[in-house]
Design a protein around this motif. Sequence first.
Motif, PDB file in Angstrom:
ATOM      1  N   VAL A 189     -11.856  71.994  35.214  1.00 34.06           N
ATOM      2  CA  VAL A 189     -11.916  72.190  33.761  1.00 34.06           C
ATOM      3  C   VAL A 189     -13.220  71.646  33.205  1.00 34.06           C
ATOM      4  O   VAL A 189     -13.843  72.256  32.333  1.00 34.06           O
ATOM      5  CB  VAL A 189     -10.704  71.508  33.084  1.00 34.06           C
ATOM      6  CG1 VAL A 189     -10.836  71.581  31.569  1.00 34.06           C
ATOM      7  CG2 VAL A 189      -9.408  72.152  33.544  1.00 34.06           C
ATOM      8  N   ILE A 190     -13.642  70.495  33.721  1.00 33.66           N
ATOM      9  CA  ILE A 190     -14.852  69.854  33.186  1.00 33.66           C
ATOM     10  C   ILE A 190     -16.089  70.713  33.430  1.00 33.66           C
ATOM     11  O   ILE A 190     -17.004  70.766  32.602  1.00 33.66           O
ATOM     12  CB  ILE A 190     -15.048  68.444  33.805  1.00 33.66           C
ATOM     13  CG1 ILE A 190     -16.112  67.645  33.013  1.00 33.66           C
ATOM     14  CG2 ILE A 190     -15.465  68.525  35.263  1.00 33.66           C
ATOM     15  CD1 ILE A 190     -15.679  67.201  31.681  1.00 33.66           C
ATOM     16  N   ALA A 191     -16.131  71.443  34.543  1.00 29.87           N
ATOM     17  CA  ALA A 191     -17.329  72.219  34.902  1.00 29.87           C
ATOM     18  C   ALA A 191     -17.244  73.667  34.442  1.00 29.87           C
ATOM     19  O   ALA A 191     -18.229  74.403  34.569  1.00 29.87           O
ATOM     20  CB  ALA A 191     -17.560  72.176  36.407  1.00 29.87           C
ATOM     21  N   THR A 192     -16.109  74.063  33.935  1.00 29.51           N
ATOM     22  CA  THR A 192     -15.977  75.448  33.451  1.00 29.51           C
ATOM     23  C   THR A 192     -15.575  75.492  31.980  1.00 29.51           C
ATOM     24  O   THR A 192     -15.594  76.570  31.365  1.00 29.51           O
ATOM     25  CB  THR A 192     -14.921  76.218  34.284  1.00 29.51           C
ATOM     26  OG1 THR A 192     -13.667  75.522  34.236  1.00 29.51           O
ATOM     27  CG2 THR A 192     -15.374  76.341  35.735  1.00 29.51           C
ATOM     28  N   GLY A 193     -15.227  74.330  31.408  1.00 28.27           N
ATOM     29  CA  GLY A 193     -14.806  74.283  30.006  1.00 28.27           C
ATOM     30  C   GLY A 193     -15.955  74.019  29.050  1.00 28.27           C
ATOM     31  O   GLY A 193     -17.077  74.513  29.223  1.00 28.27           O
ATOM     32  N   ASP A 194     -15.709  73.146  28.066  1.00 28.63           N
ATOM     33  CA  ASP A 194     -16.658  72.865  26.993  1.00 28.63           C
ATOM     34  C   ASP A 194     -17.912  72.196  27.554  1.00 28.63           C
ATOM     35  O   ASP A 194     -17.833  71.144  28.196  1.00 28.63           O
ATOM     36  CB  ASP A 194     -15.991  71.962  25.947  1.00 28.63           C
ATOM     37  CG  ASP A 194     -16.823  71.812  24.690  1.00 28.63           C
ATOM     38  OD1 ASP A 194     -16.272  71.347  23.686  1.00 28.63           O
ATOM     39  OD2 ASP A 194     -18.036  72.153  24.721  1.00 28.63           O
ATOM     40  N   VAL A 195     -19.087  72.744  27.289  1.00 31.72           N
ATOM     41  CA  VAL A 195     -20.345  72.183  27.778  1.00 31.72           C
ATOM     42  C   VAL A 195     -20.577  70.792  27.205  1.00 31.72           C
ATOM     43  O   VAL A 195     -21.080  69.889  27.887  1.00 31.72           O
ATOM     44  CB  VAL A 195     -21.527  73.106  27.425  1.00 31.72           C
ATOM     45  CG1 VAL A 195     -22.860  72.483  27.874  1.00 31.72           C
ATOM     46  CG2 VAL A 195     -21.363  74.469  28.043  1.00 31.72           C
ATOM     47  N   ALA A 196     -20.221  70.580  25.947  1.00 32.43           N
ATOM     48  CA  ALA A 196     -20.452  69.290  25.294  1.00 32.43           C
ATOM     49  C   ALA A 196     -19.677  68.173  25.987  1.00 32.43           C
ATOM     50  O   ALA A 196     -20.187  67.056  26.163  1.00 32.43           O
ATOM     51  CB  ALA A 196     -20.056  69.363  23.820  1.00 32.43           C
ATOM     52  N   VAL A 197     -18.460  68.454  26.402  1.00 38.32           N
ATOM     53  CA  VAL A 197     -17.650  67.459  27.114  1.00 38.32           C
ATOM     54  C   VAL A 197     -18.275  67.140  28.467  1.00 38.32           C
ATOM     55  O   VAL A 197     -18.326  65.980  28.890  1.00 38.32           O
ATOM     56  CB  VAL A 197     -16.195  67.971  27.285  1.00 38.32           C
ATOM     57  CG1 VAL A 197     -15.380  67.001  28.126  1.00 38.32           C
ATOM     58  CG2 VAL A 197     -15.548  68.176  25.918  1.00 38.32           C
ATOM     59  N   HIS A 198     -18.755  68.164  29.148  1.00 41.82           N
ATOM     60  CA  HIS A 198     -19.406  68.002  30.446  1.00 41.82           C
ATOM     61  C   HIS A 198     -20.662  67.131  30.315  1.00 41.82           C
ATOM     62  O   HIS A 198     -20.869  66.178  31.074  1.00 41.82           O
ATOM     63  CB  HIS A 198     -19.772  69.386  31.002  1.00 41.82           C
ATOM     64  CG  HIS A 198     -20.148  69.376  32.457  1.00 41.82           C
ATOM     65  ND1 HIS A 198     -20.275  70.527  33.188  1.00 41.82           N
ATOM     66  CD2 HIS A 198     -20.444  68.363  33.312  1.00 41.82           C
ATOM     67  CE1 HIS A 198     -20.613  70.221  34.437  1.00 41.82           C
ATOM     68  NE2 HIS A 198     -20.726  68.919  34.521  1.00 41.82           N
ATOM     69  N   LEU A 199     -21.475  67.429  29.317  1.00 40.75           N
ATOM     70  CA  LEU A 199     -22.691  66.644  29.068  1.00 40.75           C
ATOM     71  C   LEU A 199     -22.358  65.186  28.772  1.00 40.75           C
ATOM     72  O   LEU A 199     -22.992  64.260  29.281  1.00 40.75           O
ATOM     73  CB  LEU A 199     -23.460  67.248  27.885  1.00 40.75           C
ATOM     74  CG  LEU A 199     -24.581  68.238  28.192  1.00 40.75           C
ATOM     75  CD1 LEU A 199     -25.170  68.771  26.900  1.00 40.75           C
ATOM     76  CD2 LEU A 199     -25.658  67.573  29.035  1.00 40.75           C
ATOM     77  N   ASP A 200     -21.355  64.975  27.909  1.00 43.12           N
ATOM     78  CA  ASP A 200     -20.966  63.609  27.548  1.00 43.12           C
ATOM     79  C   ASP A 200     -20.512  62.812  28.770  1.00 43.12           C
ATOM     80  O   ASP A 200     -20.836  61.625  28.906  1.00 43.12           O
ATOM     81  CB  ASP A 200     -19.847  63.659  26.501  1.00 43.12           C
ATOM     82  CG  ASP A 200     -19.404  62.259  26.085  1.00 43.12           C
ATOM     83  OD1 ASP A 200     -20.179  61.568  25.394  1.00 43.12           O
ATOM     84  OD2 ASP A 200     -18.297  61.861  26.498  1.00 43.12           O
ATOM     85  N   MET A 201     -19.774  63.464  29.677  1.00 46.19           N
ATOM     86  CA  MET A 201     -19.295  62.790  30.890  1.00 46.19           C
ATOM     87  C   MET A 201     -20.467  62.339  31.760  1.00 46.19           C
ATOM     88  O   MET A 201     -20.478  61.212  32.269  1.00 46.19           O
ATOM     89  CB  MET A 201     -18.381  63.733  31.678  1.00 46.19           C
ATOM     90  CG  MET A 201     -17.841  63.146  32.966  1.00 46.19           C
ATOM     91  SD  MET A 201     -16.513  61.958  32.685  1.00 46.19           S
ATOM     92  CE  MET A 201     -15.166  63.045  32.200  1.00 46.19           C
ATOM     93  N   VAL A 202     -21.454  63.217  31.934  1.00 46.86           N
ATOM     94  CA  VAL A 202     -22.604  62.868  32.781  1.00 46.86           C
ATOM     95  C   VAL A 202     -23.452  61.789  32.108  1.00 46.86           C
ATOM     96  O   VAL A 202     -23.925  60.845  32.770  1.00 46.86           O
ATOM     97  CB  VAL A 202     -23.453  64.123  33.090  1.00 46.86           C
ATOM     98  CG1 VAL A 202     -24.705  63.742  33.874  1.00 46.86           C
ATOM     99  CG2 VAL A 202     -22.629  65.139  33.865  1.00 46.86           C
ATOM    100  N   LEU A 203     -23.625  61.887  30.806  1.00 46.55           N
ATOM    101  CA  LEU A 203     -24.458  60.918  30.085  1.00 46.55           C
ATOM    102  C   LEU A 203     -23.802  59.539  30.014  1.00 46.55           C
ATOM    103  O   LEU A 203     -24.451  58.517  30.282  1.00 46.55           O
ATOM    104  CB  LEU A 203     -24.731  61.426  28.663  1.00 46.55           C
ATOM    105  CG  LEU A 203     -25.765  62.548  28.512  1.00 46.55           C
ATOM    106  CD1 LEU A 203     -25.694  63.148  27.109  1.00 46.55           C
ATOM    107  CD2 LEU A 203     -27.175  62.019  28.797  1.00 46.55           C
ATOM    108  N   ASN A 204     -22.517  59.491  29.678  1.00 51.03           N
ATOM    109  CA  ASN A 204     -21.868  58.221  29.342  1.00 51.03           C
ATOM    110  C   ASN A 204     -20.799  57.755  30.321  1.00 51.03           C
ATOM    111  O   ASN A 204     -20.214  56.682  30.140  1.00 51.03           O
ATOM    112  CB  ASN A 204     -21.239  58.341  27.941  1.00 51.03           C
ATOM    113  CG  ASN A 204     -22.263  58.734  26.894  1.00 51.03           C
ATOM    114  OD1 ASN A 204     -23.341  58.130  26.826  1.00 51.03           O
ATOM    115  ND2 ASN A 204     -21.956  59.753  26.103  1.00 51.03           N
ATOM    116  N   GLY A 205     -20.543  58.568  31.335  1.00 41.73           N
ATOM    117  CA  GLY A 205     -19.521  58.173  32.295  1.00 41.73           C
ATOM    118  C   GLY A 205     -18.127  58.413  31.772  1.00 41.73           C
ATOM    119  O   GLY A 205     -17.931  59.043  30.727  1.00 41.73           O
ATOM    120  N   SER A 206     -17.130  57.887  32.507  1.00 47.72           N
ATOM    121  CA  SER A 206     -15.729  58.099  32.131  1.00 47.72           C
ATOM    122  C   SER A 206     -15.056  56.762  31.857  1.00 47.72           C
ATOM    123  O   SER A 206     -15.150  55.826  32.658  1.00 47.72           O
ATOM    124  CB  SER A 206     -14.987  58.832  33.253  1.00 47.72           C
ATOM    125  OG  SER A 206     -13.602  58.880  32.989  1.00 47.72           O
TER     126      SER A 206
END
Length: 518
Positions: free
Chosen positions: A453-470
Amino acid sequence: MKRRNLGLLLLGGLLSSSVWADMSLNLTKGVTEVSRDVYDLHMLVLYICTGIGIVVFGAMFWSMVFHRKSKGFKPATFHESTKVEILWTAIPVVILIAMAFPATITLIDMENNDDADLTIQVTGSQWKWHYKYFDQDLEFYSVLSTPREQYENQDGTSAEKGEHYLLEVDRPLVIPTNKKVRFVITSDDVIHAWWVPAFAVKQDANPGFINEAWTKVDEPGVYRGQCAELCGKDHGFMPIVVEVKSEADYAIWLDEQKQMKANAAAAEAASLNASASMDELMQLGETTYTAYCAACHQVSGQGLPPAFPALKGSAIATTGPASAHIDIVVNGKAGTGMQAYGKQLSLKEIAAVVTYERNAWGNNTGEAVQAADVQAVSGAGTSDTVEQAVEDVKEQVAETVAKVIPEEDLSKVYSQDELMTLGEDVYMTACAACHQATGEGMAPVFPALKGSVIATGDVAVHLDMVLNGSKKNPAMAAFAGQLTKTQIAAVVTYERNAWGNNTGDLVQPAAVAAASAK
């Protein structure tokens, strides 16, 4: 005449080195200089003993056949001969000296551990080996990996035996070629013996004492041995596997081990904040129990009393508190065969095996032990260790990335090919160790990106995960301070279009800059 020629032919064949060397029951030549010296010494002594046997028994049988009484021969009447006595004393002394000289040189060479390039501590325990690499902060256990169904055949049936039956392990010892490796050998419990025939190394592992050996292997390969000292019930299930790699491959292997250690620490941290289901704990617990506990306590949990008590229906696994059960698994029990598994198993594995023991074989306590419960009982400083390990990984990634950081132009618009090429490079450097090169991850700590879901869903969520971690999964570190905005744009683009994800999304550096400013 023909008989004499036949006799000479047989004698020549008997003494031929190729005949002896090709015999399957002969000593192996090995793969090291010392092992070849030992083989040559063995063959020299064998030739001498064979020659003596031929001369002595030949003279004896010749005398019995051709000097027998029926042919009219009369025995000599002399009582003693000084010359004969001198000869039969001097000749054996000369022979012994001839054998002792090369033997002494070889033995001295075998004991010379000077100028070692690498030192490894080898510790035997019932029934596995522990290897610790000095100056590398690396240590692990090596355990038999032959499936139990291949050798547990009390009912007369067993699975088909593999090629390396009872001579295969889960983690082999790895050493480099052309380096002198010194082994420091000891034991945790009873006397074992570390024996690798191809190296001509066989040393006792005695509790409270240290023996030494060394080897230097010229060619890469896999070499197998086993414990050579009767050490208890499962003595026959304590193999040794040494994998010899080229110096370049050995360096790569060391880096992989360090990354695995960091991943394990991150997974340990994640397990402390996670709550595993009963099904997950029971499945992992059964696997761990079979690998580490079933040899003593039996697959049925009925044990082998009194040395290895039953767990089925026992107080420790049923009515007793889970904390006491965890404590005995983590710290062992002095004066018994119960070892401490705190350094051998992860917190999650201990939690799983305790859960399994408290719910298998009809125990059915209904208790599910979590990794946090194990940490609370063991008092392990896991958090500090994990944080340090994560910081080490961050530093390694930052150092690697710093070497390839390009000059950034946040206004530049990159093509899909450019982003995918750069993204793949960044992914392999910073992400593949956890999420795997195939994008399939190592669930549940490092989830798959392929089809996720993270790699096929909302781009903004994907970017936030890579930038700020989980926040939910501490194993997912923030990369905002480790990668440039161009690299983050590229790796997100790559993850959203690789492995069949094919979203068509192209993330540009400007979008990363905008997301970072929020």
